[in-house]
Design an enzyme around this catalytic site. Structure first.
Site, PDB file in Angstrom:
ATOM      1  N   ASP A   7       0.854  -1.191   0.000  1.00  0.00           N
ATOM      2  CA  ASP A   7       0.000   0.000   0.000  1.00  0.00           C
ATOM      3  C   ASP A   7       0.887   1.237   0.000  1.00  0.00           C
ATOM      4  OD1 ASP A   7      -2.438   1.484   0.108  1.00  0.00           O
ATOM      5  OD2 ASP A   7      -2.099   1.834   2.236  1.00  0.00           O
ATOM      6  N   SER A   8       0.295   2.380  -0.373  1.00  0.00           N
ATOM      7  CA  SER A   8       1.052   3.627  -0.326  1.00  0.00           C
ATOM      8  C   SER A   8       1.409   3.989   1.119  1.00  0.00           C
ATOM      9  CB  SER A   8       0.232   4.750  -0.963  1.00  0.00           C
ATOM     10  OG  SER A   8      -0.996   4.899  -0.278  1.00  0.00           O
ATOM     11  N   CYS A  71      -3.535  -0.797  -2.655  1.00  0.00           N
ATOM     12  CA  CYS A  71      -3.782   0.627  -2.898  1.00  0.00           C
ATOM     13  C   CYS A  71      -4.530   0.811  -4.223  1.00  0.00           C
ATOM     14  CB  CYS A  71      -2.427   1.335  -2.962  1.00  0.00           C
ATOM     15  SG  CYS A  71      -2.529   3.086  -3.279  1.00  0.00           S
ATOM     16  N   GLU A 155      -5.562   9.213   9.442  1.00  0.00           N
ATOM     17  CA  GLU A 155      -4.190   9.008   9.920  1.00  0.00           C
ATOM     18  C   GLU A 155      -3.831   9.909  11.104  1.00  0.00           C
ATOM     19  OE1 GLU A 155      -1.155   8.788   6.975  1.00  0.00           O
ATOM     20  OE2 GLU A 155      -1.978   6.884   6.269  1.00  0.00           O
ATOM     21  N   CYS A 185     -10.709   3.136  -1.581  1.00  0.00           N
ATOM     22  CA  CYS A 185      -9.383   3.506  -1.077  1.00  0.00           C
ATOM     23  C   CYS A 185      -9.129   2.671   0.174  1.00  0.00           C
ATOM     24  CB  CYS A 185      -9.373   5.000  -0.743  1.00  0.00           C
ATOM     25  SG  CYS A 185      -7.922   5.550   0.164  1.00  0.00           S
ATOM     26  N   HIS A 187      -7.840   3.157   3.029  1.00  0.00           N
ATOM     27  CA  HIS A 187      -8.192   3.738   4.332  1.00  0.00           C
ATOM     28  C   HIS A 187      -9.694   3.760   4.610  1.00  0.00           C
ATOM     29  CE1 HIS A 187      -4.181   5.348   3.840  1.00  0.00           C
ATOM     30  NE2 HIS A 187      -4.197   5.822   5.077  1.00  0.00           N
TER      31      HIS A 187
END
Ligand code: DGL
Length: 268
Positions: A7-8, A71, A155, A185, A187
């Protein structure tokens, strides 16, 4: 050999956790590119380059047999080129999977006729969801909205603001009478229940934490030649391209336990 999850940044930990719930003993290496996150506002060239470097690390240093690019943004920018150019040249016997097609297949299987999608600006601008949906079922409509504030809020302990901001992003889609919402996404699975509250109980939420593990399990069952090469001793490794104390704390919220991350030495 191992399963790689890329993932990023940290959002992919949500996917990793749900994959490990579904396939508990699989040996897995997680890699988050915290040095370059967020990918969502970057150029195709940059995202492709970072993704290729990450994939290289997972194949060459971690002996991964199969990698899931969790991602959405990296899947949009890099998956096709990795599968068509990079793999045949460098690792013809290994596999890299993305998350966009399995998510859309789940939406089509749920008989959704007008899909709402929230994702990063890059993912939406790439048109990947629309292109892949057209191949799966051209009759299904897609309406979209970029949700750039969600990743920084998730985050950075932004819980008090999440509901209102999420509602602002979802409301224009709800007004267009969507009958399902994709959280496009890594997240966004974190706000799955908030999204359900906003939309009410009758509009299904398609969260990748609920879709990808089952799809991966199915893929492994259909490809025993790949599945048999991945060891299942419950060994887990977690790498980031930049390690700071705040990531251990963040992993407690996102993954459910504090992770002792190792630094991935990747030259980009
Ligand atoms: N992980 C990215 C995705 O799934 C979102 C975060 C970012 O912008 O890097 O699209």
């Amino acid at each position: 050999m191992r399963l790689g999850i890329f993932d990023s940044g940290m959002g992919g930990l949500l996917i990793a956790r749900s994959v490990l719930e579904q396939i508990p003993n699989i040996n897995m290496t997680y890699l988050g590119d915290t040095l370059h996150v967020p990918y969502g506002a970057r150029s195709t060239e940059a995202i492709y380059h970072y993704t290729e470097c990450a994939i290289d690390f997972l194949f060459s240093e971690q002996d991964c047999e199969l990698i899931v690019i969790a991602c959405n943004t990296a899947s949009a920018a890099a998956l096709r080129k990795i599968q068509q150019d990079y793999l045949p040249k460098k690792y013809p016997n290994r596999r890299v999977l993305g998350v966009v097609v399995p998510t859309l297949e789940a939406a089509a299987a749920a008989q959704i006729k007008k899909i709402g999608l929230i994702a990063t600006k890059y993912t939406l601008a790439s048109g990947i969801y629309q292109d892949e949906l057209f191949k799966i079922d051209p009759r299904i409509e897609l309406v979209t909205n970029a949700a750039p504030l969600l990743v920084p809020l998730i985050e950075n302990n932004g819980e008090p603001w999440l509901y209102d901001i999420l509602q602002t992003y979802i409301e224009p889609l709800r007004r267009q009478n969507i009958d399902g919402l994709i959280l496009g996404c890594t997240h966004y699975s974190y706000v799955r229940d908030l999204a359900q509250n906003i939309l009410g109980p009758n509009i299904p939420i398609l969260a990748q934490t609920e879709i990808i593990p089952a799809k991966l399990d199915l893929y492994l069952k259909r490809h025993p030649e790949i599945a048999d090469r991945i060891s299942r001793d419950g060994n887990r490794r977690f790498f980031l391209t930049e390690v700071t104390d705040s990531y251990a704390q963040m992993s407690e919220r996102i993954y459910g336990q504090a992770i002792d991350f190792q630094k991935a030495d990747i030259k980009t």
